[in-house]
Design a protein around this motif. Structure first.
Motif, PDB file in Angstrom:
ATOM      1  N   THR A   1       0.805  -1.195  -0.083  1.00  0.00           N
ATOM      2  CA  THR A   1       0.013   0.029   0.096  1.00  0.00           C
ATOM      3  C   THR A   1       1.075   1.304  -0.105  1.00  0.00           C
ATOM      4  N   LEU A   2       1.974   1.309   0.812  1.00  0.00           N
ATOM      5  CA  LEU A   2       2.839   2.365   0.958  1.00  0.00           C
ATOM      6  C   LEU A   2       3.558   2.590  -0.449  1.00  0.00           C
ATOM      7  N   GLY A   3       3.936   1.598  -1.181  1.00  0.00           N
ATOM      8  CA  GLY A   3       4.567   1.846  -2.390  1.00  0.00           C
ATOM      9  C   GLY A   3       3.528   2.307  -3.464  1.00  0.00           C
ATOM     10  N   GLU A   4       2.422   1.740  -3.673  1.00  0.00           N
ATOM     11  CA  GLU A   4       1.486   1.884  -4.677  1.00  0.00           C
ATOM     12  C   GLU A   4       0.778   3.352  -4.401  1.00  0.00           C
ATOM     13  N   SER A   5       0.807   3.710  -3.285  1.00  0.00           N
ATOM     14  CA  SER A   5       0.111   4.940  -2.950  1.00  0.00           C
ATOM     15  C   SER A   5       1.259   6.428  -3.382  1.00  0.00           C
ATOM     16  N   TRP A   6       2.399   5.799  -3.262  1.00  0.00           N
ATOM     17  CA  TRP A   6       3.654   6.873  -3.625  1.00  0.00           C
ATOM     18  C   TRP A   6       3.662   7.097  -5.076  1.00  0.00           C
ATOM     19  N   VAL A   7       3.582   5.755  -5.760  1.00  0.00           N
ATOM     20  CA  VAL A   7       3.416   5.721  -7.166  1.00  0.00           C
ATOM     21  C   VAL A   7       2.344   6.739  -7.899  1.00  0.00           C
ATOM     22  N   SER A   8       1.015   6.580  -7.006  1.00  0.00           N
ATOM     23  CA  SER A   8       0.053   7.195  -7.639  1.00  0.00           C
ATOM     24  C   SER A   8       0.235   8.730  -7.401  1.00  0.00           C
ATOM     25  N   THR A   9       0.780   9.458  -6.735  1.00  0.00           N
ATOM     26  CA  THR A   9       0.980  10.887  -6.548  1.00  0.00           C
ATOM     27  C   THR A   9       2.672  11.376  -7.123  1.00  0.00           C
ATOM     28  N   ALA A  10       3.561  10.420  -7.255  1.00  0.00           N
ATOM     29  CA  ALA A  10       4.932  10.841  -7.469  1.00  0.00           C
ATOM     30  C   ALA A  10       5.252  10.978  -9.123  1.00  0.00           C
ATOM     31  N   PRO A  11       5.951  11.848  -9.629  1.00  0.00           N
ATOM     32  CA  PRO A  11       6.258  12.102 -10.968  1.00  0.00           C
ATOM     33  C   PRO A  11       6.355  10.689 -11.605  1.00  0.00           C
ATOM     34  N   GLU A  12       5.549  10.361 -12.846  1.00  0.00           N
ATOM     35  CA  GLU A  12       5.943   9.215 -13.536  1.00  0.00           C
ATOM     36  C   GLU A  12       7.307   8.961 -13.878  1.00  0.00           C
ATOM     37  N   SER A  13       7.960   9.978 -14.119  1.00  0.00           N
ATOM     38  CA  SER A  13       9.314   9.808 -14.569  1.00  0.00           C
ATOM     39  C   SER A  13      10.353   9.160 -13.743  1.00  0.00           C
ATOM     40  N   ILE A  14      10.009   9.234 -12.440  1.00  0.00           N
ATOM     41  CA  ILE A  14      10.754   8.621 -11.235  1.00  0.00           C
ATOM     42  C   ILE A  14      10.108   7.435 -10.645  1.00  0.00           C
ATOM     43  N   SER A  15       8.901   6.936 -10.899  1.00  0.00           N
ATOM     44  CA  SER A  15       7.992   6.024 -10.419  1.00  0.00           C
ATOM     45  C   SER A  15       7.435   5.137 -11.377  1.00  0.00           C
ATOM     46  N   ASN A  16       8.033   5.090 -12.499  1.00  0.00           N
ATOM     47  CA  ASN A  16       7.617   4.083 -13.707  1.00  0.00           C
ATOM     48  C   ASN A  16       8.374   2.824 -13.301  1.00  0.00           C
ATOM     49  N   ARG A  17       7.889   1.712 -14.170  1.00  0.00           N
ATOM     50  CA  ARG A  17       8.379   0.439 -13.956  1.00  0.00           C
ATOM     51  C   ARG A  17       9.947   0.315 -14.014  1.00  0.00           C
ATOM     52  N   ARG A  18      10.601   1.027 -15.099  1.00  0.00           N
ATOM     53  CA  ARG A  18      12.175   1.176 -15.295  1.00  0.00           C
ATOM     54  C   ARG A  18      12.657   1.616 -14.011  1.00  0.00           C
ATOM     55  N   ALA A  19      12.177   2.715 -13.518  1.00  0.00           N
ATOM     56  CA  ALA A  19      12.530   3.325 -12.330  1.00  0.00           C
ATOM     57  C   ALA A  19      12.587   2.661 -11.017  1.00  0.00           C
ATOM     58  N   LEU A  20      11.824   1.493 -10.978  1.00  0.00           N
ATOM     59  CA  LEU A  20      11.439   0.771  -9.740  1.00  0.00           C
ATOM     60  C   LEU A  20      12.089  -0.685 -10.012  1.00  0.00           C
ATOM     61  N   ASP A  21      12.906  -0.890 -11.467  1.00  0.00           N
ATOM     62  CA  ASP A  21      13.222  -1.936 -11.525  1.00  0.00           C
ATOM     63  C   ASP A  21      14.610  -2.497 -10.578  1.00  0.00           C
ATOM     64  N   GLY A  22      14.134  -3.530  -9.886  1.00  0.00           N
ATOM     65  CA  GLY A  22      15.182  -3.946  -8.840  1.00  0.00           C
ATOM     66  C   GLY A  22      16.584  -4.431  -9.322  1.00  0.00           C
ATOM     67  N   HIS A  23      16.611  -4.912 -10.554  1.00  0.00           N
ATOM     68  CA  HIS A  23      17.848  -5.110 -11.443  1.00  0.00           C
ATOM     69  C   HIS A  23      18.738  -3.997 -11.597  1.00  0.00           C
ATOM     70  N   ARG A  24      18.172  -2.664 -11.400  1.00  0.00           N
ATOM     71  CA  ARG A  24      18.832  -1.454 -11.602  1.00  0.00           C
ATOM     72  C   ARG A  24      18.629  -0.712 -10.245  1.00  0.00           C
ATOM     73  N   GLY A  25      18.953  -1.299  -9.244  1.00  0.00           N
ATOM     74  CA  GLY A  25      18.819  -0.415  -7.959  1.00  0.00           C
ATOM     75  C   GLY A  25      17.287  -0.525  -7.531  1.00  0.00           C
ATOM     76  N   GLY A  26      16.334   0.614  -8.346  1.00  0.00           N
ATOM     77  CA  GLY A  26      15.148   0.380  -7.958  1.00  0.00           C
ATOM     78  C   GLY A  26      14.905   0.851  -6.456  1.00  0.00           C
ATOM     79  N   LEU A  27      13.896   0.495  -5.695  1.00  0.00           N
ATOM     80  CA  LEU A  27      13.682   0.982  -4.347  1.00  0.00           C
ATOM     81  C   LEU A  27      14.681  -0.075  -3.467  1.00  0.00           C
ATOM     82  N   HIS A  28      14.721  -1.155  -3.749  1.00  0.00           N
ATOM     83  CA  HIS A  28      15.341  -2.077  -2.900  1.00  0.00           C
ATOM     84  C   HIS A  28      16.866  -1.611  -2.301  1.00  0.00           C
TER      85      HIS A  28
END
Length: 391
Positions: free
Chosen positions: A266-293
């Motif tokens: 819920t925390l992650g999805e609600s952040w994505v819903s209001t954060a800029p798409e450029s920093i919260s899209n699938r590529r930005a969250l990709d765990g293979h490239r750092g992402g949130l982890h």
């Protein structure tokens, strides 16, 4: 006097190696040079809260006279002629720069006392309202995480609108190495950050005692930066997703275990819903490239560092999370084999036409080019599918 400093709630006894009194030019405070295994800092200790006798560079709106009705650590509840006030003493000092762009998203102080360009005392009008974030997360984790994520997403939007720097992957990874070396952890993690991971104005760390929930809305109060930012030398310009990593750490600490996973999602999805798409899209969250982890990892190290600084045992939830790092990394390493196979297929698809031109393949064998291309696309999809879930 030195004993009182060493017994103060903010004093980093776990890393302190020396304390020397130095000349001070601000009435009501004593000035000290604190030597630690992490560096040397000049600190200002407020001897006694007597606002009438304190003189210095005052800015904004401050109480004309006040007395302390309650104190806890460096926080004070005040009674003044014109009503209730709150104050926060910053022993290490702090510079409030650029935060005005966040507007009503944070509870800005209405005034303060400054010394040599650093804020050492901040004031707010009124009493604290609502309940502490730690209590809200324990009692209603899902609703609290929804409010928390949404609010931080709005902070990210306001910050990105004002300032967006480039990818500083090397600096961010270098800081991880310094923390790993200081803590002597058995972990080693570096992130090849995606282009979407850009620096901006961030909160740097989020202290739970300075976050409150008031009638379903979030109040980010307290101070900008603070003790952790100074001791841990946290740069203000960091990716907005680092703030999300910090609150994920708070959720791990305070959410009931049986609701934690849903709360994190819920925390992650609600952040994505209001954060800029450029920093919260699938590529930005990709765990293979750092992402949130990688930012949760950094926040866990920050938490462990502060426990070490304050001479406390490492929090159990941090120890448990860090123990999972090798498992996460092993799964990511295995997934890279699919990426390597996909790359080989793409290269083979591109080489088939040249092999036909040079006479190594017949016309019928040209079918291999689209076959390799499709195989590469499928393998690439499998690689992406094996990325760890952001939440």
């Amino acid at each position: 006097m030195e004993e009182a400093i060493r017994n103060a709630a903010w004093f980093p006894s776990g890393i302190a190696t020396g304390l020397e009194s130095i000349e001070v030019a601000l009435d009501g405070f004593s000035r000290w040079r604190l030597s630690t295994s992490w560096g040397t800092f000049d600190i200002l200790h407020m001897e006694d809260f007597d606002w009438g006798s304190i003189e210095g560079e005052v800015w904004g709106e401050v109480p004309k006279s006040a007395r302390v009705s309650h104190s806890e650590g460096t926080s004070f509840q005040l009674l003044a002629e014109d009503g209730d006030w709150r104050a926060e003493h910053l022993p290490f000092g702090n510079a409030l720069e650029g935060v005005e762009v966040l507007g009503d998203l944070i509870e800005m102080p209405c005034g303060g006392l400054r010394f040599e360009g650093r804020d050492v005392l901040l004031f707010w009008r009124g009493k604290e309202e609502g309940e502490p974030l730690s209590k809200a997360l324990a009692e209603d984790p899902i609703a609290t995480c929804k409010v928390l994520g949404s609010h931080l997403g709005k902070v990210a939007t306001a910050a990105m609108d004002k300032s967006s720097t480039g990818n500083e992957e090397r600096a961010w990874n270098d800081r991880l190495k310094k923390m790993e070396d200081r803590l002597k952890t058995n972990t080693l993690w570096r992130a090849p950050h995606s282009p979407e991971t850009r620096g901006t104005l961030t909160l740097r760390h989020l202290r739970p005692e300075h976050i409150r929930v008031v009638e379903g809305r979030l109040v980010l109060g307290g101070i900008w930066g603070g003790l952790e930012s100074m001791l841990l030398k946290m740069s203000q310009k960091r990716p907005a997703i680092s703030d999300l990593g910090a609150v994920f750490t708070l959720a791990h600490e305070f959410c009931p275990q049986n609701q934690r996973q849903e709360a994190l999602r819920t925390l992650g999805e609600s952040w994505v819903s209001t954060a800029p798409e450029s920093i919260s899209n699938r590529r930005a969250l990709d765990g293979h490239r750092g992402g949130l982890h990688i930012w949760v990892y950094e926040a866990m190290l920050n938490r462990m560092m502060m426990a070490r600084a304050m001479n406390e045992d490492g929090p159990r939830f941090v120890v448990r999370w860090l123990a999972q790092v090798s498992t996460i990394q092993a799964a990511m390493f295995q997934a890279r084999s699919w990426s390597a196979l996909a790359l080989m297929c793409f290269l083979s698809s591109a080489l088939v036409p040249f092999a036909w031109l040079w006479g190594y393949l017949s016309t019928n064998e040209m079918i291999l080019s689209p076959v390799f291309l499709v195989a590469g696309m499928m393998l690439r999809r499998m690689y992406r599918g094996r990325a760890p879930s952001p939440w």
